[in-house]
Motif scaffolding. Structure first.
Motif, PDB file in Angstrom:
ATOM      1  N   LEU A  71       0.860  -1.186   0.000  1.00  0.00           N
ATOM      2  CA  LEU A  71       0.000   0.000   0.000  1.00  0.00           C
ATOM      3  C   LEU A  71       0.893   1.232   0.000  1.00  0.00           C
ATOM      4  O   LEU A  71       1.731   1.390   0.890  1.00  0.00           O
ATOM      5  CB  LEU A  71      -0.924   0.011   1.212  1.00  0.00           C
ATOM      6  CG  LEU A  71      -2.079  -0.999   1.212  1.00  0.00           C
ATOM      7  CD1 LEU A  71      -2.800  -0.975   2.550  1.00  0.00           C
ATOM      8  CD2 LEU A  71      -3.071  -0.699   0.081  1.00  0.00           C
ATOM      9  N   TYR A  72       0.705   2.079  -0.999  1.00  0.00           N
ATOM     10  CA  TYR A  72       1.548   3.268  -1.169  1.00  0.00           C
ATOM     11  C   TYR A  72       0.672   4.477  -1.488  1.00  0.00           C
ATOM     12  O   TYR A  72      -0.377   4.327  -2.138  1.00  0.00           O
ATOM     13  CB  TYR A  72       2.500   3.073  -2.350  1.00  0.00           C
ATOM     14  CG  TYR A  72       3.403   1.876  -2.267  1.00  0.00           C
ATOM     15  CD1 TYR A  72       4.627   1.950  -1.617  1.00  0.00           C
ATOM     16  CD2 TYR A  72       3.050   0.669  -2.873  1.00  0.00           C
ATOM     17  CE1 TYR A  72       5.477   0.854  -1.560  1.00  0.00           C
ATOM     18  CE2 TYR A  72       3.891  -0.431  -2.822  1.00  0.00           C
ATOM     19  CZ  TYR A  72       5.105  -0.331  -2.162  1.00  0.00           C
ATOM     20  OH  TYR A  72       5.937  -1.420  -2.111  1.00  0.00           O
ATOM     21  N   PRO A  73       1.097   5.676  -1.106  1.00  0.00           N
ATOM     22  CA  PRO A  73       0.409   6.857  -1.626  1.00  0.00           C
ATOM     23  C   PRO A  73       0.472   6.818  -3.155  1.00  0.00           C
ATOM     24  O   PRO A  73       1.551   6.611  -3.719  1.00  0.00           O
ATOM     25  CB  PRO A  73       1.224   8.028  -1.062  1.00  0.00           C
ATOM     26  CG  PRO A  73       1.971   7.453   0.096  1.00  0.00           C
ATOM     27  CD  PRO A  73       2.240   6.029  -0.227  1.00  0.00           C
ATOM     28  N   PRO A  74      -0.649   6.955  -3.847  1.00  0.00           N
ATOM     29  CA  PRO A  74      -0.637   6.801  -5.309  1.00  0.00           C
ATOM     30  C   PRO A  74      -0.117   7.998  -6.073  1.00  0.00           C
ATOM     31  O   PRO A  74       0.166   7.900  -7.269  1.00  0.00           O
ATOM     32  CB  PRO A  74      -2.104   6.543  -5.640  1.00  0.00           C
ATOM     33  CG  PRO A  74      -2.850   7.259  -4.557  1.00  0.00           C
ATOM     34  CD  PRO A  74      -2.006   7.111  -3.315  1.00  0.00           C
ATOM     35  N   GLY A  75      -0.010   9.159  -5.394  1.00  0.00           N
ATOM     36  CA  GLY A  75       0.418  10.343  -6.112  1.00  0.00           C
ATOM     37  C   GLY A  75      -0.504  10.619  -7.294  1.00  0.00           C
ATOM     38  O   GLY A  75      -1.709  10.348  -7.254  1.00  0.00           O
ATOM     39  N   SER A  76       0.069  11.102  -8.373  1.00  0.00           N
ATOM     40  CA  SER A  76      -0.747  11.557  -9.501  1.00  0.00           C
ATOM     41  C   SER A  76      -1.419  10.446 -10.289  1.00  0.00           C
ATOM     42  O   SER A  76      -2.263  10.737 -11.145  1.00  0.00           O
ATOM     43  CB  SER A  76       0.120  12.400 -10.444  1.00  0.00           C
ATOM     44  OG  SER A  76       0.464  13.623  -9.822  1.00  0.00           O
ATOM     45  N   THR A  77      -1.097   9.185 -10.026  1.00  0.00           N
ATOM     46  CA  THR A  77      -1.856   8.118 -10.691  1.00  0.00           C
ATOM     47  C   THR A  77      -3.323   8.142 -10.250  1.00  0.00           C
ATOM     48  O   THR A  77      -4.198   7.688 -10.990  1.00  0.00           O
ATOM     49  CB  THR A  77      -1.260   6.729 -10.415  1.00  0.00           C
ATOM     50  OG1 THR A  77      -1.314   6.447  -9.010  1.00  0.00           O
ATOM     51  CG2 THR A  77       0.191   6.651 -10.895  1.00  0.00           C
ATOM     52  N   PHE A  78      -3.592   8.692  -9.072  1.00  0.00           N
ATOM     53  CA  PHE A  78      -4.976   8.776  -8.589  1.00  0.00           C
ATOM     54  C   PHE A  78      -5.791   9.779  -9.404  1.00  0.00           C
ATOM     55  O   PHE A  78      -7.026   9.762  -9.368  1.00  0.00           O
ATOM     56  CB  PHE A  78      -5.012   9.154  -7.109  1.00  0.00           C
ATOM     57  CG  PHE A  78      -6.378   8.997  -6.485  1.00  0.00           C
ATOM     58  CD1 PHE A  78      -6.862   7.749  -6.128  1.00  0.00           C
ATOM     59  CD2 PHE A  78      -7.200  10.095  -6.285  1.00  0.00           C
ATOM     60  CE1 PHE A  78      -8.127   7.597  -5.580  1.00  0.00           C
ATOM     61  CE2 PHE A  78      -8.468   9.960  -5.721  1.00  0.00           C
ATOM     62  CZ  PHE A  78      -8.933   8.694  -5.376  1.00  0.00           C
ATOM     63  N   LYS A  79      -5.126  10.619 -10.168  1.00  0.00           N
ATOM     64  CA  LYS A  79      -5.848  11.571 -11.016  1.00  0.00           C
ATOM     65  C   LYS A  79      -6.691  10.864 -12.067  1.00  0.00           C
ATOM     66  O   LYS A  79      -7.635  11.448 -12.611  1.00  0.00           O
ATOM     67  CB  LYS A  79      -4.860  12.539 -11.672  1.00  0.00           C
ATOM     68  CG  LYS A  79      -4.247  13.517 -10.673  1.00  0.00           C
ATOM     69  CD  LYS A  79      -3.103  14.328 -11.252  1.00  0.00           C
ATOM     70  CE  LYS A  79      -2.500  15.239 -10.183  1.00  0.00           C
ATOM     71  NZ  LYS A  79      -1.248  15.884 -10.612  1.00  0.00           N
ATOM     72  N   LEU A  80      -6.373   9.597 -12.355  1.00  0.00           N
ATOM     73  CA  LEU A  80      -7.224   8.816 -13.257  1.00  0.00           C
ATOM     74  C   LEU A  80      -8.603   8.611 -12.648  1.00  0.00           C
ATOM     75  O   LEU A  80      -9.622   8.644 -13.351  1.00  0.00           O
ATOM     76  CB  LEU A  80      -6.570   7.465 -13.553  1.00  0.00           C
ATOM     77  CG  LEU A  80      -5.243   7.497 -14.318  1.00  0.00           C
ATOM     78  CD1 LEU A  80      -4.647   6.099 -14.391  1.00  0.00           C
ATOM     79  CD2 LEU A  80      -5.426   8.089 -15.712  1.00  0.00           C
ATOM     80  N   ARG A 271      -0.457   3.892 -23.305  1.00  0.00           N
ATOM     81  CA  ARG A 271      -1.268   4.858 -22.563  1.00  0.00           C
ATOM     82  C   ARG A 271      -0.872   4.736 -21.100  1.00  0.00           C
ATOM     83  O   ARG A 271      -0.847   3.620 -20.572  1.00  0.00           O
ATOM     84  CB  ARG A 271      -2.763   4.542 -22.684  1.00  0.00           C
ATOM     85  CG  ARG A 271      -3.459   5.187 -23.875  1.00  0.00           C
ATOM     86  CD  ARG A 271      -3.176   4.481 -25.140  1.00  0.00           C
ATOM     87  NE  ARG A 271      -4.142   4.856 -26.182  1.00  0.00           N
ATOM     88  CZ  ARG A 271      -3.842   4.966 -27.462  1.00  0.00           C
ATOM     89  NH1 ARG A 271      -2.606   4.741 -27.872  1.00  0.00           N
ATOM     90  NH2 ARG A 271      -4.767   5.291 -28.353  1.00  0.00           N
ATOM     91  N   CYS A 272      -0.580   5.847 -20.437  1.00  0.00           N
ATOM     92  CA  CYS A 272      -0.109   5.711 -19.056  1.00  0.00           C
ATOM     93  C   CYS A 272      -0.280   6.990 -18.271  1.00  0.00           C
ATOM     94  O   CYS A 272      -0.621   8.042 -18.809  1.00  0.00           O
ATOM     95  CB  CYS A 272       1.353   5.268 -19.027  1.00  0.00           C
ATOM     96  SG  CYS A 272       2.502   6.515 -19.665  1.00  0.00           S
ATOM     97  N   LYS A 273      -0.041   6.885 -16.970  1.00  0.00           N
ATOM     98  CA  LYS A 273      -0.002   8.037 -16.070  1.00  0.00           C
ATOM     99  C   LYS A 273       1.097   7.802 -15.046  1.00  0.00           C
ATOM    100  O   LYS A 273       1.150   6.745 -14.402  1.00  0.00           O
ATOM    101  CB  LYS A 273      -1.347   8.217 -15.337  1.00  0.00           C
ATOM    102  CG  LYS A 273      -1.376   9.439 -14.434  1.00  0.00           C
ATOM    103  CD  LYS A 273      -1.357  10.716 -15.236  1.00  0.00           C
ATOM    104  CE  LYS A 273      -1.100  11.944 -14.368  1.00  0.00           C
ATOM    105  NZ  LYS A 273       0.340  12.083 -14.013  1.00  0.00           N
ATOM    106  N   THR A 274       1.980   8.765 -14.931  1.00  0.00           N
ATOM    107  CA  THR A 274       3.029   8.711 -13.915  1.00  0.00           C
ATOM    108  C   THR A 274       2.501   9.229 -12.581  1.00  0.00           C
ATOM    109  O   THR A 274       1.474   9.900 -12.517  1.00  0.00           O
ATOM    110  CB  THR A 274       4.241   9.563 -14.320  1.00  0.00           C
ATOM    111  OG1 THR A 274       3.792  10.916 -14.535  1.00  0.00           O
ATOM    112  CG2 THR A 274       4.888   9.042 -15.593  1.00  0.00           C
ATOM    113  N   GLY A 275       3.230   8.915 -11.526  1.00  0.00           N
ATOM    114  CA  GLY A 275       2.912   9.433 -10.201  1.00  0.00           C
ATOM    115  C   GLY A 275       4.168   9.533  -9.368  1.00  0.00           C
ATOM    116  O   GLY A 275       4.909   8.552  -9.240  1.00  0.00           O
ATOM    117  N   THR A 276       4.437  10.710  -8.854  1.00  0.00           N
ATOM    118  CA  THR A 276       5.567  10.917  -7.943  1.00  0.00           C
ATOM    119  C   THR A 276       4.960  11.241  -6.589  1.00  0.00           C
ATOM    120  O   THR A 276       4.528  12.368  -6.339  1.00  0.00           O
ATOM    121  CB  THR A 276       6.478  12.050  -8.443  1.00  0.00           C
ATOM    122  OG1 THR A 276       6.922  11.743  -9.773  1.00  0.00           O
ATOM    123  CG2 THR A 276       7.693  12.205  -7.538  1.00  0.00           C
TER     124      THR A 276
END
Length: 335
Positions: A71-80, A271-276
Protein backbone atom coordinates in the motif's frame (compact mmCIF):
# COMPACT_ATOMS: atom_id res chain seq x y z
CA UNK A 1 0.29 -30.28 -10.96
CA UNK A 2 -0.51 -26.63 -11.55
CA UNK A 3 0.39 -24.52 -14.54
CA UNK A 4 0.52 -20.79 -13.82
CA UNK A 5 -0.13 -17.92 -16.19
CA UNK A 6 3.05 -16.07 -15.17
CA UNK A 7 6.00 -15.90 -17.55
CA UNK A 8 9.41 -16.67 -16.08
CA UNK A 9 11.03 -14.55 -18.79
CA UNK A 10 8.92 -11.47 -18.02
CA UNK A 11 9.37 -11.88 -14.27
CA UNK A 12 13.14 -12.28 -14.66
CA UNK A 13 13.26 -9.09 -16.74
CA UNK A 14 11.31 -7.18 -14.07
CA UNK A 15 13.55 -8.52 -11.31
CA UNK A 16 16.66 -7.45 -13.22
CA UNK A 17 15.24 -4.00 -13.87
CA UNK A 18 14.30 -3.39 -10.23
CA UNK A 19 17.75 -4.55 -9.13
CA UNK A 20 18.51 -3.63 -5.54
CA UNK A 21 15.59 -1.20 -5.33
CA UNK A 22 12.44 -1.99 -3.39
CA UNK A 23 9.25 -2.08 -5.39
CA UNK A 24 6.76 -4.03 -7.46
CA UNK A 25 5.97 -4.77 -11.09
CA UNK A 26 2.71 -6.38 -12.22
CA UNK A 27 1.48 -7.03 -15.75
CA UNK A 28 -1.65 -8.80 -16.96
CA UNK A 29 -3.63 -9.45 -20.11
CA UNK A 30 -6.66 -7.18 -19.77
CA UNK A 31 -8.70 -9.33 -22.16
CA UNK A 32 -8.12 -12.75 -20.56
CA UNK A 33 -7.08 -11.82 -17.02
CA UNK A 34 -3.85 -13.85 -17.24
CA UNK A 35 -1.13 -12.43 -14.97
CA UNK A 36 2.21 -12.47 -16.79
CA UNK A 37 4.33 -10.74 -14.19
CA UNK A 38 4.23 -10.49 -10.42
CA UNK A 39 7.56 -9.34 -9.02
CA UNK A 40 8.19 -7.87 -5.59
CA UNK A 41 11.59 -6.76 -4.27
CA UNK A 42 13.49 -7.43 -2.11
CA UNK A 43 12.97 -11.15 -2.55
CA UNK A 44 14.73 -14.47 -2.00
CA UNK A 45 15.02 -17.94 -3.46
CA UNK A 46 12.70 -20.32 -1.54
CA UNK A 47 15.14 -23.13 -2.38
CA UNK A 48 17.97 -21.22 -0.70
CA UNK A 49 16.55 -19.06 2.05
CA UNK A 50 18.91 -16.41 3.38
CA UNK A 51 19.93 -16.10 6.99
CA UNK A 52 17.73 -13.07 7.50
CA UNK A 53 18.82 -10.32 9.84
CA UNK A 54 15.77 -8.09 9.97
CA UNK A 55 17.87 -5.17 11.17
CA UNK A 56 19.52 -4.98 7.75
CA UNK A 57 17.79 -2.64 5.32
CA UNK A 58 18.14 -5.06 2.40
CA UNK A 59 15.74 -7.46 4.16
CA UNK A 60 13.10 -4.80 4.84
CA UNK A 61 9.76 -6.35 3.91
CA UNK A 62 11.40 -9.37 2.29
CA UNK A 63 8.43 -11.61 3.14
CA UNK A 64 5.84 -9.13 1.83
CA UNK A 65 4.44 -9.55 -1.66
CA UNK A 66 4.31 -5.87 -2.54
CA UNK A 67 2.22 -6.53 -5.65
CA UNK A 68 -0.65 -8.04 -3.65
CA UNK A 69 -0.16 -6.49 -0.21
CA UNK A 70 1.76 -3.29 -0.80
CA UNK A 71 0.00 0.00 0.00
CA UNK A 72 1.55 3.27 -1.17
CA UNK A 73 0.41 6.86 -1.63
CA UNK A 74 -0.64 6.80 -5.31
CA UNK A 75 0.42 10.34 -6.11
CA UNK A 76 -0.75 11.56 -9.50
CA UNK A 77 -1.86 8.12 -10.69
CA UNK A 78 -4.98 8.78 -8.59
CA UNK A 79 -5.85 11.57 -11.02
CA UNK A 80 -7.22 8.82 -13.26
CA UNK A 81 -9.92 8.22 -10.64
CA UNK A 82 -10.68 11.93 -10.32
CA UNK A 83 -10.74 12.32 -14.11
CA UNK A 84 -13.25 9.48 -14.44
CA UNK A 85 -15.47 11.07 -11.76
CA UNK A 86 -15.25 14.47 -13.46
CA UNK A 87 -16.15 13.08 -16.89
CA UNK A 88 -19.23 11.38 -15.47
CA UNK A 89 -20.39 14.15 -13.12
CA UNK A 90 -19.34 17.53 -14.56
CA UNK A 91 -21.07 18.02 -17.90
CA UNK A 92 -18.82 20.78 -19.27
CA UNK A 93 -15.49 19.49 -17.91
CA UNK A 94 -13.95 19.01 -21.37
CA UNK A 95 -14.77 22.54 -22.53
CA UNK A 96 -13.52 24.33 -19.42
CA UNK A 97 -10.33 26.33 -19.10
CA UNK A 98 -8.35 26.33 -15.87
CA UNK A 99 -5.57 28.58 -14.64
CA UNK A 100 -2.59 27.26 -12.69
CA UNK A 101 -0.47 29.81 -10.84
CA UNK A 102 1.66 27.24 -9.04
CA UNK A 103 -0.89 26.44 -6.35
CA UNK A 104 -4.61 26.19 -5.70
CA UNK A 105 -5.95 28.24 -2.80
CA UNK A 106 -8.83 26.48 -1.06
CA UNK A 107 -10.97 28.01 1.66
CA UNK A 108 -8.75 26.60 4.41
CA UNK A 109 -5.36 26.00 2.85
CA UNK A 110 -3.23 25.65 -0.26
CA UNK A 111 -2.42 22.75 -2.57
CA UNK A 112 1.01 23.22 -4.13
CA UNK A 113 1.45 22.36 -7.80
CA UNK A 114 4.46 20.78 -9.48
CA UNK A 115 4.77 23.78 -11.80
CA UNK A 116 3.13 26.98 -12.98
CA UNK A 117 1.18 25.81 -16.00
CA UNK A 118 -0.85 28.89 -16.89
CA UNK A 119 -4.08 28.30 -18.84
CA UNK A 120 -4.97 24.62 -19.29
CA UNK A 121 -7.75 22.49 -20.71
CA UNK A 122 -8.88 19.42 -18.79
CA UNK A 123 -6.92 17.14 -21.14
CA UNK A 124 -3.78 19.24 -20.76
CA UNK A 125 -4.15 19.20 -16.98
CA UNK A 126 -3.85 15.40 -16.92
CA UNK A 127 -1.01 15.33 -19.45
CA UNK A 128 0.96 17.88 -17.42
CA UNK A 129 -0.27 16.36 -14.13
CA UNK A 130 -1.38 19.73 -12.79
CA UNK A 131 -2.09 19.55 -9.06
CA UNK A 132 -3.87 22.90 -9.05
CA UNK A 133 -6.51 21.77 -11.53
CA UNK A 134 -7.13 18.34 -10.04
CA UNK A 135 -7.34 19.69 -6.49
CA UNK A 136 -9.94 22.20 -7.69
CA UNK A 137 -11.90 19.45 -9.46
CA UNK A 138 -11.76 17.16 -6.42
CA UNK A 139 -13.15 19.89 -4.19
CA UNK A 140 -15.93 20.62 -6.69
CA UNK A 141 -16.88 16.94 -6.92
CA UNK A 142 -17.00 16.57 -3.15
CA UNK A 143 -16.24 13.60 -0.89
CA UNK A 144 -19.32 11.52 -1.72
CA UNK A 145 -18.81 11.46 -5.48
CA UNK A 146 -15.06 10.93 -5.16
CA UNK A 147 -15.51 8.07 -2.72
CA UNK A 148 -18.16 6.43 -4.88
CA UNK A 149 -15.90 6.56 -7.93
CA UNK A 150 -12.85 5.32 -6.00
CA UNK A 151 -14.81 2.37 -4.63
CA UNK A 152 -16.23 1.58 -8.05
CA UNK A 153 -12.65 1.32 -9.29
CA UNK A 154 -11.53 -0.91 -6.40
CA UNK A 155 -10.62 1.16 -3.35
CA UNK A 156 -11.87 0.38 0.18
CA UNK A 157 -12.34 -3.33 -0.50
CA UNK A 158 -10.41 -6.57 -0.80
CA UNK A 159 -10.50 -9.04 -3.66
CA UNK A 160 -9.96 -12.75 -4.17
CA UNK A 161 -8.95 -14.60 -7.30
CA UNK A 162 -7.65 -18.14 -7.78
CA UNK A 163 -7.29 -18.60 -4.05
CA UNK A 164 -5.20 -15.50 -3.41
CA UNK A 165 -6.33 -12.15 -2.07
CA UNK A 166 -5.16 -8.61 -2.66
CA UNK A 167 -5.89 -5.22 -1.21
CA UNK A 168 -7.97 -2.68 -3.06
CA UNK A 169 -6.34 0.33 -1.44
CA UNK A 170 -7.77 3.00 0.85
CA UNK A 171 -9.61 6.25 0.18
CA UNK A 172 -11.21 7.94 3.18
CA UNK A 173 -12.19 11.61 2.95
CA UNK A 174 -15.37 11.65 5.03
CA UNK A 175 -13.73 13.91 7.64
CA UNK A 176 -11.50 15.90 5.25
CA UNK A 177 -11.70 19.66 5.05
CA UNK A 178 -11.46 21.43 1.67
CA UNK A 179 -7.69 21.56 1.37
CA UNK A 180 -7.35 17.97 2.56
CA UNK A 181 -9.89 16.92 -0.07
CA UNK A 182 -7.80 18.75 -2.64
CA UNK A 183 -4.68 16.88 -1.53
CA UNK A 184 -6.62 13.60 -1.65
CA UNK A 185 -7.62 14.40 -5.23
CA UNK A 186 -3.98 14.39 -6.27
CA UNK A 187 -3.22 11.11 -4.52
CA UNK A 188 -1.88 12.44 -1.23
CA UNK A 189 -3.60 13.13 2.16
CA UNK A 190 -4.27 9.59 3.49
CA UNK A 191 -4.77 7.89 0.08
CA UNK A 192 -3.19 4.43 -0.23
CA UNK A 193 -3.08 2.38 -3.43
CA UNK A 194 -2.13 -1.20 -4.22
CA UNK A 195 -0.14 -2.04 -7.40
CA UNK A 196 -2.41 -4.93 -8.38
CA UNK A 197 -5.51 -2.74 -8.05
CA UNK A 198 -3.92 0.10 -10.04
CA UNK A 199 -3.07 -2.44 -12.76
CA UNK A 200 -6.72 -3.51 -12.94
CA UNK A 201 -7.85 0.13 -13.09
CA UNK A 202 -5.67 0.55 -16.17
CA UNK A 203 -7.15 -2.67 -17.50
CA UNK A 204 -10.65 -1.32 -16.92
CA UNK A 205 -9.91 1.80 -18.96
CA UNK A 206 -8.40 -0.35 -21.72
CA UNK A 207 -11.40 -2.66 -21.57
CA UNK A 208 -13.95 0.04 -22.33
CA UNK A 209 -14.88 0.65 -18.69
CA UNK A 210 -14.99 -2.95 -17.44
CA UNK A 211 -12.00 -4.66 -15.81
CA UNK A 212 -11.34 -8.37 -16.21
CA UNK A 213 -10.41 -10.00 -12.90
CA UNK A 214 -6.79 -11.16 -12.84
CA UNK A 215 -5.98 -14.86 -12.52
CA UNK A 216 -2.81 -16.86 -11.87
CA UNK A 217 -3.86 -20.47 -12.50
CA UNK A 218 -3.91 -21.61 -16.10
CA UNK A 219 -4.69 -25.29 -15.51
CA UNK A 220 -4.41 -27.84 -12.73
CA UNK A 221 -4.26 -31.65 -13.00
CA UNK A 222 -4.67 -34.59 -10.65
CA UNK A 223 -1.82 -37.10 -10.10
CA UNK A 224 -3.45 -39.17 -12.86
CA UNK A 225 -3.18 -36.28 -15.29
CA UNK A 226 -6.86 -35.44 -15.29
CA UNK A 227 -7.82 -31.74 -15.29
CA UNK A 228 -9.18 -30.58 -11.94
CA UNK A 229 -10.07 -27.10 -13.11
CA UNK A 230 -10.28 -25.30 -16.40
CA UNK A 231 -10.52 -21.50 -16.70
CA UNK A 232 -12.87 -20.73 -19.57
CA UNK A 233 -13.68 -17.12 -18.74
CA UNK A 234 -12.90 -14.35 -16.29
CA UNK A 235 -15.27 -12.21 -14.26
CA UNK A 236 -15.52 -8.54 -15.14
CA UNK A 237 -16.24 -5.52 -12.97
CA UNK A 238 -17.73 -2.28 -14.28
CA UNK A 239 -15.69 0.81 -13.37
CA UNK A 240 -17.00 3.55 -15.66
CA UNK A 241 -19.01 4.22 -18.79
CA UNK A 242 -17.53 3.18 -22.13
CA UNK A 243 -17.44 6.81 -23.31
CA UNK A 244 -15.52 7.79 -20.18
CA UNK A 245 -12.99 5.01 -20.77
CA UNK A 246 -12.49 6.07 -24.40
CA UNK A 247 -11.81 9.69 -23.40
CA UNK A 248 -9.45 8.62 -20.60
CA UNK A 249 -7.57 6.37 -23.02
CA UNK A 250 -6.87 9.33 -25.30
CA UNK A 251 -5.90 11.50 -22.33
CA UNK A 252 -3.45 8.81 -21.18
CA UNK A 253 -1.97 8.70 -24.67
CA UNK A 254 -1.27 12.43 -24.38
CA UNK A 255 0.11 11.94 -20.87
CA UNK A 256 2.50 9.24 -22.13
CA UNK A 257 3.75 11.55 -24.89
CA UNK A 258 4.25 14.39 -22.40
CA UNK A 259 6.17 12.20 -19.92
CA UNK A 260 8.25 10.09 -22.30
CA UNK A 261 8.00 11.57 -25.79
CA UNK A 262 5.67 10.51 -28.60
CA UNK A 263 8.00 7.73 -29.78
CA UNK A 264 8.25 5.84 -26.49
CA UNK A 265 6.65 2.39 -26.91
CA UNK A 266 4.53 3.95 -29.64
CA UNK A 267 4.55 0.70 -31.64
CA UNK A 268 2.51 -0.80 -28.79
CA UNK A 269 0.14 2.15 -28.30
CA UNK A 270 1.29 3.10 -24.79
CA UNK A 271 -1.27 4.86 -22.56
CA UNK A 272 -0.11 5.71 -19.06
CA UNK A 273 0.00 8.04 -16.07
CA UNK A 274 3.03 8.71 -13.91
CA UNK A 275 2.91 9.43 -10.20
CA UNK A 276 5.57 10.92 -7.94
CA UNK A 277 4.10 10.32 -4.49
CA UNK A 278 5.38 12.31 -1.55
CA UNK A 279 6.14 10.32 1.58
CA UNK A 280 7.75 11.13 4.92
CA UNK A 281 9.69 14.36 5.19
CA UNK A 282 13.27 13.84 4.09
CA UNK A 283 12.60 10.69 2.06
CA UNK A 284 12.55 10.62 -1.74
CA UNK A 285 9.06 10.18 -3.21
CA UNK A 286 7.78 6.86 -4.51
CA UNK A 287 7.78 6.47 -8.30
CA UNK A 288 4.65 5.12 -10.03
CA UNK A 289 3.73 4.24 -13.58
CA UNK A 290 0.28 2.85 -14.39
CA UNK A 291 -1.06 2.14 -17.85
CA UNK A 292 -1.76 -0.22 -20.72
CA UNK A 293 -0.89 -1.05 -24.31
CA UNK A 294 -3.66 -0.27 -26.81
CA UNK A 295 -2.58 -3.15 -29.01
CA UNK A 296 -4.86 -6.04 -30.00
CA UNK A 297 -1.84 -8.34 -30.34
CA UNK A 298 -0.47 -7.42 -26.90
CA UNK A 299 -3.38 -6.30 -24.67
CA UNK A 300 -1.42 -5.66 -21.50
CA UNK A 301 -2.11 -3.48 -18.45
CA UNK A 302 0.54 -2.82 -15.85
CA UNK A 303 1.58 -1.05 -12.66
CA UNK A 304 5.13 -0.23 -11.58
CA UNK A 305 6.14 1.27 -8.26
CA UNK A 306 9.67 1.95 -7.03
CA UNK A 307 9.93 2.90 -3.38
CA UNK A 308 11.70 6.23 -2.85
CA UNK A 309 12.58 6.25 -6.54
CA UNK A 310 12.28 10.00 -7.08
CA UNK A 311 11.03 11.36 -10.40
CA UNK A 312 8.54 8.85 -11.79
CA UNK A 313 9.22 9.43 -15.48
CA UNK A 314 12.99 8.96 -15.23
CA UNK A 315 12.84 6.06 -12.76
CA UNK A 316 10.19 3.96 -14.49
CA UNK A 317 11.22 4.55 -18.11
CA UNK A 318 13.71 1.71 -18.47
CA UNK A 319 11.63 -0.71 -16.39
CA UNK A 320 8.55 -0.11 -18.51
CA UNK A 321 10.42 -0.34 -21.80
CA UNK A 322 12.20 -3.62 -21.01
CA UNK A 323 9.36 -5.38 -19.21
CA UNK A 324 6.57 -4.41 -21.61
CA UNK A 325 8.65 -5.22 -24.70
CA UNK A 326 9.40 -8.72 -23.39
CA UNK A 327 5.80 -9.22 -22.20
CA UNK A 328 4.39 -8.18 -25.58
CA UNK A 329 6.73 -10.62 -27.33
CA UNK A 330 5.60 -13.43 -25.03
CA UNK A 331 1.91 -12.72 -25.65
CA UNK A 332 2.38 -12.55 -29.39
CA UNK A 333 4.38 -15.77 -29.36
CA UNK A 334 1.61 -17.58 -27.52
CA UNK A 335 -1.21 -16.21 -29.65
Amino acid sequence: SVQLTVSAKVCRTALEQLGSRKGAVSVYNYKTGEVLCMVSTPTFDPENKPDVDLTEDKYDGIYVNRVLRGLYPPGSTFKLVVAAAALENISDIQSREFTCEGKYVAADGEIICNGTHGILSFDEALAKSCNSVFAQIAIELGPEILTAQAEKMGFNQNFKADGFSYSGGQFHVEDANQSQLGWAGIGQYNDMANPFTMMTIAGGIAGGGSAVSPRLIQTSKSPLGLPTSVQLWSNTRSMMDADTAAILSQMMKDAAAHSFGSGFLSDYGLRCKTGTAEVRSGDSPHSWLVGFLADETAPLAFAIVVENGGSAASTTRSIAHKVLTVAAEEVRKGA
